[in-house]
Design an enzyme around this catalytic site. Structure first.
Site, PDB file in Angstrom:
ATOM      1  NE  ARG B  60      47.582  43.784  41.053  1.00 46.31           N
ATOM      2  CZ  ARG B  60      46.644  44.135  41.924  1.00 46.31           C
ATOM      3  NH1 ARG B  60      45.673  44.958  41.559  1.00 46.31           N
ATOM      4  NH2 ARG B  60      46.672  43.698  43.157  1.00 46.31           N
ATOM      5  CG  ASN B  90      41.989  47.615  40.767  1.00 46.00           C
ATOM      6  OD1 ASN B  90      41.914  46.642  40.028  1.00 46.00           O
ATOM      7  ND2 ASN B  90      42.430  47.532  42.011  1.00 46.00           N
ATOM      8  CG  ASP B 303      40.023  40.424  45.994  1.00 47.13           C
ATOM      9  OD1 ASP B 303      40.445  41.057  45.006  1.00 47.13           O
ATOM     10  OD2 ASP B 303      39.871  40.948  47.125  1.00 47.13           O
TER      11      ASP B 303
HETATM   12 ZN   LIG Z   1      37.663  44.649  46.560  1.00 43.42          ZN
END
Ligand SMILES: [Zn+2]
EC number: 3.5.2.3
Lengths: 329, 428
Positions: B60, B90, B303
């Protein structure tokens, strides 16, 4: 009786029949010159609508006022309440105000369940429609309408809908009305058939307690009630069906099709109707169509639900007849 | 003290042995090693594993430091027995330039709890339109090898083909988040019996499987390697198994939560179970376990997806997708794979350390527990039983689906190049 009404699937047959019977008593109140009961005097009910639905809100409001409740209307649509946290904030605000019941309409499936189970609020929660999940009072008023017409107003008291054949036609995929009706009608012993183009049936419908057909004409002659569900025109833009004309040709109810139904069979619609799409004006305005009656019955059912959740408590098991209002207001 | 003697540990679940760490390396492995000058860790009954390696972690930072930072995330990783994690791209800004991946890499080095290997975005801004400067990210200090638009699927077949081809020049790999976007518009949960009842938008298995099928064919066509992120369906297993039978260079990961949880949990409408790809059915769970056991699925990846409380304390549709996983991964894998007899500890080490390190081309991680190797080690007490208590997490976020659930196993020690990051169950 349970503390909340979230899903028609949570109702036992006894619960459901008790609600229908209580609604008959409530309907008698509507026939009197003074349409008011003191049952919920001093209790506060909030109509918390995150989604526009004037019809449903007015119906609940009428029910609440006839039971003498203090009514607060909270329309969250258009304000900044589209994000989730606000549901919690709003709930806690209402809790601080000491409300006794929250009637909630929300665009997100499961929002009323969360409201009832997350410890945000102590009030009773009544689901007035959540996303594409449930709309239990609609199913109850539909069952009430069917019982009155197919069994009888007095003869129906204490009865379920055993053996009645009910057909639901239209956009099952996006319909909370369909889900609630399948659950409740099954509980009440009716035989339910869903008719829709395969694109408008959910994957997983095979596990529902009902039959599925793609052929309306085959099902109509064996139906005691046919409920037409609203089909939004925008669905054809997402390729659920090719054109409005093709939809109404294959799945719409017109006069010719209605003639294939048994003489006693009802045409129902939860409203608002899309005339020319799922139903023709001829059918909508016919004697068999119960749309207006359903609206009136909605108030009785909602009175019954609020009465049993808030006012009736245990004594309603023995005594379903509410005391008449003794004073004018 | 630079020497540590781990006494009587079952190395990879085998017979008890002593392991001597000297400085950053393993000095000796054997019976009855001298404790002279060394701190002694009594490891009787415990299992010693190579430090765990995660191919799929959301740290993050930069951008969402309210949910996790590189420091808190690597502390969570160490607590969970990890010595290396791959930080997904991301972030805000997206890790699509050499500058951002170097920043994340440097923050990892500074944290000192766990190696952080940045993953680079495949396309600029994760938008799926234009290739990011993959070569520049590889050539940067971060040395990026794994590229992924995770969170989004590289759905354009031409972009995917070019990315697969392009990274061959530096032995890179594209890790695909397989999700056909049109089939998952408005998707909220697995499409099936439960979604039909709950009235939540369906995320059909075919939306994952169709992309995997396309991508293994593309990888074969251009002779590249492709990695499939968080495989979640029985059908995906069949496709990967078929691709591997052809000898194609396909690898795949599964998350701990997909090995244990099913979409039945969504009946609670509790967003703690909202994750992407969604929880599937019992049949899928069993197929995933079998595939991890037989090697069709190469490795476990967490994840780990931290979210602040308010993003989960709401109604289902408004909630964020994802679960934290670093601190419970080993317990869930022990519970679902080891305690069920599907894997022994050596095979677990293969799937949680050796293979993921090899896929990410990490050097110095996922190495055997042998003299001369870097002392990246994890000591586990497999007999421990306890309820998961998120209040004790090192992660900044608490969005775990296991709160209150009893799970086996506990990481008592983690060593990163000889330095204890966790000792006696506590972060050092
Ligand atoms: Zn994913």
């Amino acid at each position: 009786m349970m503390r909340h009404l979230i899903s028609a699937a949570d109702l036992t047959k006894d619960d459901a029949v008790r609600i229908l019977d209580t609604a008959e008593e409530m309907a008698r109140v509507a026939d009197r010159p003074i349409k008011k009961l003191p049952t919920l005097r001093g209790r506060t009910v909030v109509n918390l609508f995150f989604e526009d639905s004037t019809r449903t809100r007015i119906s609940f409001e009428a029910a609440e006022k006839r039971l003498s409740a203090d009514v607060i209307n909270f329309s969250a649509k258009g304000s900044s309440v589209s994000k989730g946290e606000s549901l919690k904030d709003t709930a806690q605000t209402l809790e601080a105000m000491g409300v006794d019941a929250v009637v909630i309409r929300h665009g997100a499936s499961g929002a009323p369940f969360r409201l009832a189970t997350s410890g945000w609020i102590d009030a009773a929660v009544v689901n007035a429609g959540d996303g594409t999940h449930q709309h239990p009072t609609q199913a109850l008023l539909d069952a009430f309408t069917m019982r009155r017409r197919l069994v009888g107003r007095d003869a129906g008291l204490g009865q379920d809908l055993a053996g009645k054949r009910v057909t639901l036609v239209g956009d099952i995929l996006h319909s909370r009305v369909a889900r609630s009706n399948v659950d409740l009608l099954h509980t009440l012993g009716a035989e339910v058939t869903l008719v829709a183009p395969p694109t408008l049936l959910p994957v997983g419908v095979g596990s529902w307690p009902c039959e599925v057909s793609y052929d309306l004409d085959r099902v109509l002659p064996a139906s005691d009630a046919v409920m037409m569900l609203r089909v939004q025109r925008e669905r054809m833009n997402a390729a659920f069906f090719p054109t409005e004309r093709e939809y109404s040709r294959r799945y719409g109810l017109d006069g010719e099709r209605m003639a294939r139904m048994p003489g006693h069979a009802l045409v129902m619609h939860p409203g608002p109707m899309v005339r020319g799409m799922e139903i023709t004006a001829e059918v909508a305005d016919s004697e068999r169509c119960t749309v207006v009656e359903q609206v009136a019955n909605g108030v009785s059912i909602r009175m019954a639900v609020l009465y049993l959740l808030l006012g009736g408590q245990d004594q309603t098991a023995q005594q379903t007849a509410p005391a008449p209002a003794t004073e004018e207001k | 003290m630079s020497k540590t003697l781990i006494r009587g540990a079952k190395v990879l679940g085998g017979a008890p042995q002593d392991v001597l760490i000297d400085g950053e390396r393993i000095e000796a492995v054997g019976e009855g090693l001298s404790a002279e000058g060394a701190e002694v860790v009594d490891a009787a009954g415990r299992v010693l594993l190579p430090g765990l390696v995660d191919l799929h972690t959301h740290l993050r930072e930069p951008g969402r430091e309210d949910s996790e930072t590189v420091l808190t995330g690597t502390r969570a990783a160490a607590a969970g027995g990890f010595t290396a994690v791959h930080a997904m791209a991301n972030t805000f800004p997206v890790a699509d330039t050499a500058g951002v991946v170097e920043q994340v890499w440097r923050l990892g080095r500074e944290s000192g709890y766990c190696d952080v290997q940045p993953v680079g975005a495949v396309t600029v801004g994760l938008e799926g339109k234009k290739l990011a400067e993959l070569g520049a990210m590889h050539d940067s200090a971060a040395g990026v090898v794994v590229f992924s638009d995770d969170g989004k699927c590289v759905d354009d077949a031409v972009i995917m083909r070019r990315a697969l081809e392009y990274v061959k020049a530096f032995d890179g790999v594209v890790a695909q988040h397989a999700q056909e976007p049109r089939l998952t518009e408005g998707a909220q949960m697995n499409e099936g019996v439960v979604s039909a009842e709950l009235g939540l938008g369906g995320w059909p298995a075919v939306a994952e499987e169709s992309i995997i099928a396309r991508d293994v064919l593309l990888a074969a066509h251009v002779g590249s390697r492709v990695h499939i992120c968080h495989l979640s369906t029985a059908g995906s297993v069949e496709i990967v198994r078929w691709a591997k039978s052809k000898g194609w260079n396909v690898t795949a990961e599964v998350t701990p939560h997909h090995l244990l949880l099913t979409d039945e949990l969504v009946r609670s409408y509790d967003p703690v179970y909202k994750v992407n790809p969604p929880l599937r059915t019992e049949r899928d769970v069993l197929a995933l376990r079998e595939a991890l056991a037989d090697g069709t699925i190469d490795c476990v990846a967490t994840d780990h997806a931290p979210h602040p409380h308010e993003d989960k304390d709401c109604e289902w549709a408004a909630a964020a997708m994802g679960m934290v996983g670093l601190e419970t991964a080993l317990s869930v894998v022990q519970h679902t794979m080891v305690d069920t007899g599907l894997l022994d500890w050596a095979q677990l080490a293969e799937r949680m350390s050796f293979r993921p390190a090899a896929i990410g081309r990490l050097t110095g991680q996922g190495r055997p527990v042998s003299p001369g190797e870097p002392a990246n080690l994890t000591l586990v007490d497999p007999a421990y039983r306890g309820a998961v208590d998120p209040a004790g997490f090192a992660s900044r976020s608490r969005n775990t689906p296991y709160e209150g659930r009893e799970l086996p196993g506990r990481v008592t020690h983690t060593w990163l190049r000889g330095r204890a990051t966790v000792a006696d169950g506590k972060l050092v």
